[in-house]
Design a protein around this motif. Structure first.
Motif, short mmCIF file in Angstrom:
data_model
loop_
_atom_site.label_atom_id
_atom_site.label_comp_id
_atom_site.label_asym_id
_atom_site.label_seq_id
_atom_site.Cartn_x
_atom_site.Cartn_y
_atom_site.Cartn_z
N LEU A 219 0.81 -1.21 0.00
CA LEU A 219 0.00 0.00 0.00
C LEU A 219 0.86 1.27 0.00
N ARG A 220 2.02 1.18 0.59
CA ARG A 220 2.88 2.37 0.76
C ARG A 220 3.82 2.59 -0.42
N LEU A 221 4.30 1.50 -1.04
CA LEU A 221 5.31 1.61 -2.09
C LEU A 221 4.65 1.60 -3.47
N HIS A 222 5.40 2.03 -4.46
CA HIS A 222 4.83 2.21 -5.79
C HIS A 222 5.59 1.39 -6.84
N ASP A 223 5.06 1.43 -8.04
CA ASP A 223 5.68 0.79 -9.20
C ASP A 223 5.85 -0.70 -8.96
N GLU A 224 7.00 -1.26 -9.40
CA GLU A 224 7.20 -2.70 -9.36
C GLU A 224 7.80 -3.20 -8.05
N LEU A 225 8.25 -2.31 -7.20
CA LEU A 225 8.97 -2.74 -6.00
C LEU A 225 8.18 -3.71 -5.12
N PRO A 226 6.86 -3.49 -4.89
CA PRO A 226 6.14 -4.44 -4.02
C PRO A 226 6.21 -5.88 -4.50
N TYR A 227 6.38 -6.10 -5.80
CA TYR A 227 6.43 -7.45 -6.33
C TYR A 227 7.85 -8.03 -6.25
N ARG A 228 8.79 -7.19 -5.85
CA ARG A 228 10.19 -7.62 -5.77
C ARG A 228 10.65 -7.79 -4.34
N LEU A 229 9.70 -7.88 -3.41
CA LEU A 229 10.09 -8.06 -2.02
C LEU A 229 9.22 -9.11 -1.36
N THR A 230 9.70 -9.63 -0.24
CA THR A 230 8.93 -10.57 0.57
C THR A 230 9.25 -10.30 2.03
#
Length: 315
Positions: A219-230
């Motif tokens: 919810l806080r981050l944008h673009d592709e980064l949320p899909y690149r973290l766990t």
């Protein structure tokens, strides 16, 4: 809420057999990304057991929500969105979704009524032709679509597949959800319950806490980064009524990603930690002392150990 979540070793059999004529049905909720499956699961169960964001691919693994009404227990399986995968992690997510459907007594295809003819929806409908179990169609977000378009969407989809029943719902407002629930209760086969009466999900508390933190990141981050973290819960110390000390690690793939998660002067990670801590405390019904760390682990999404943490098959 704490007593209704799974512990570290979820219970899979119902203790005792003091109820007569019990029924238990497994219901798979499938659909394209962002169709509203997790919102529907939470509405059916009556509590938040699956994280929800406006971004696609929020759900990565199977999440089971449990509902009891009279002598019937329904186990809802919230699956990752089904789409055309490009990466190994995405392939594992889609495989998990179809695996959940194969193991169910009933499948509910959740379709965003605003885009019933999308490529992802058509691909799912085509693959459903081989299924042997009843498939119910739930046109979701009907509050955002005019009635004539809804009827046209329902007719089009029923021409593509012989759905057992069709429902017009809004998972967000609850409109039509009771009718869907009643139809699923009526289809539940006879048999013993698989979970205790007061259990809402089989998701272990550590994983539930990790998922809540990942929700806040998405919810806080944008673009592709949320899909690149766990997010993984590495340490969990329970101090009874005084609360729980939780240590979590956010894994990102690049050094540049680490800086984005931390934010200037650590502002972003502090804000994420505060909102996650509040929701985890509410889930546990006691104080949660949350400590977040960010680490770089290149190609974490290719690591079989990470897949096991998420309950996915590494293939």
């Amino acid at each position: 809420m704490a007593a209704k979540m799974a512990d570290e070793t979820p219970i899979n059999t119902r203790p005792g057999d003091d109820r007569a004529d019990t029924r238990c049905g497994f219901v798979a909720l499938i659909g394209a990304p962002n169709a509203g499956k997790s919102t529907l699961l939470n509405m059916l169960v009556g509590a938040k057991v699956s994280i929800v964001t406006h971004k696609v691919q929020t759900t990565r693994a199977l999440v089971r929500g449990i509902m009891v009404e009279d002598e019937t227990q329904l186990v809802f399986i919230d699956t990752p969105g089904i789409f055309s995968p490009r990466r190994r992690l995405e392939t594992a997510m889609v495989d998990a979704a179809w695996g959940g459907a194969r193991d169910a007594d009933v499948i509910v295809l959740v379709v965003d009524a605003r885009s019933p003819d999308s490529e992802d929806v058509q691909r799912i409908v085509n693959q459903l032709s081989d299924t042997k179990v009843p498939v119910l169609l739930a046109l979701n977000k009907v509050d955002l679509v005019k009635k004539d378009k809804l009827l046209g969407a329902a007719a089009m989809l029923n021409e593509s597949h012989a759905f057992t029943e069709t429902f017009m719902i809004s998972a967000l407002t609850g409109s039509g959800v009771a009718d869907l629930r009643d139809a699923l209760i009526a289809r539940a086969p006879s048999g013993p319950w698989h979970y205790p009466e007061d259990q809402l999900t089989d998701l272990p508390l550590r994983m539930a806490a990790s998922e809540l933190t990942r929700e806040k990141l998405m919810l806080r981050l944008h673009d592709e980064l949320p899909y690149r973290l766990t997010v993984e819960t590495e340490d969990w110390k329970d101090f009874g009524k005084k609360g729980v000390r939780i240590q979590q690690v956010i894994y990102v793939e690049r050094d540049g990603h680490k800086g984005i998660v931390l934010g200037k002067g650590g502002q972003t990670i502090r804000e994420i930690g505060q909102t996650a801590r509040e929701e985890i405390s509410a889930m546990l019904e006691r104080p949660a002392h949350l400590f977040l760390f960010v680490k770089v682990r290149e190609r974490w999404s290719e690591d079989p150990e990470r897949y096991r943490e998420m309950g996915l098959d590494a293939g």
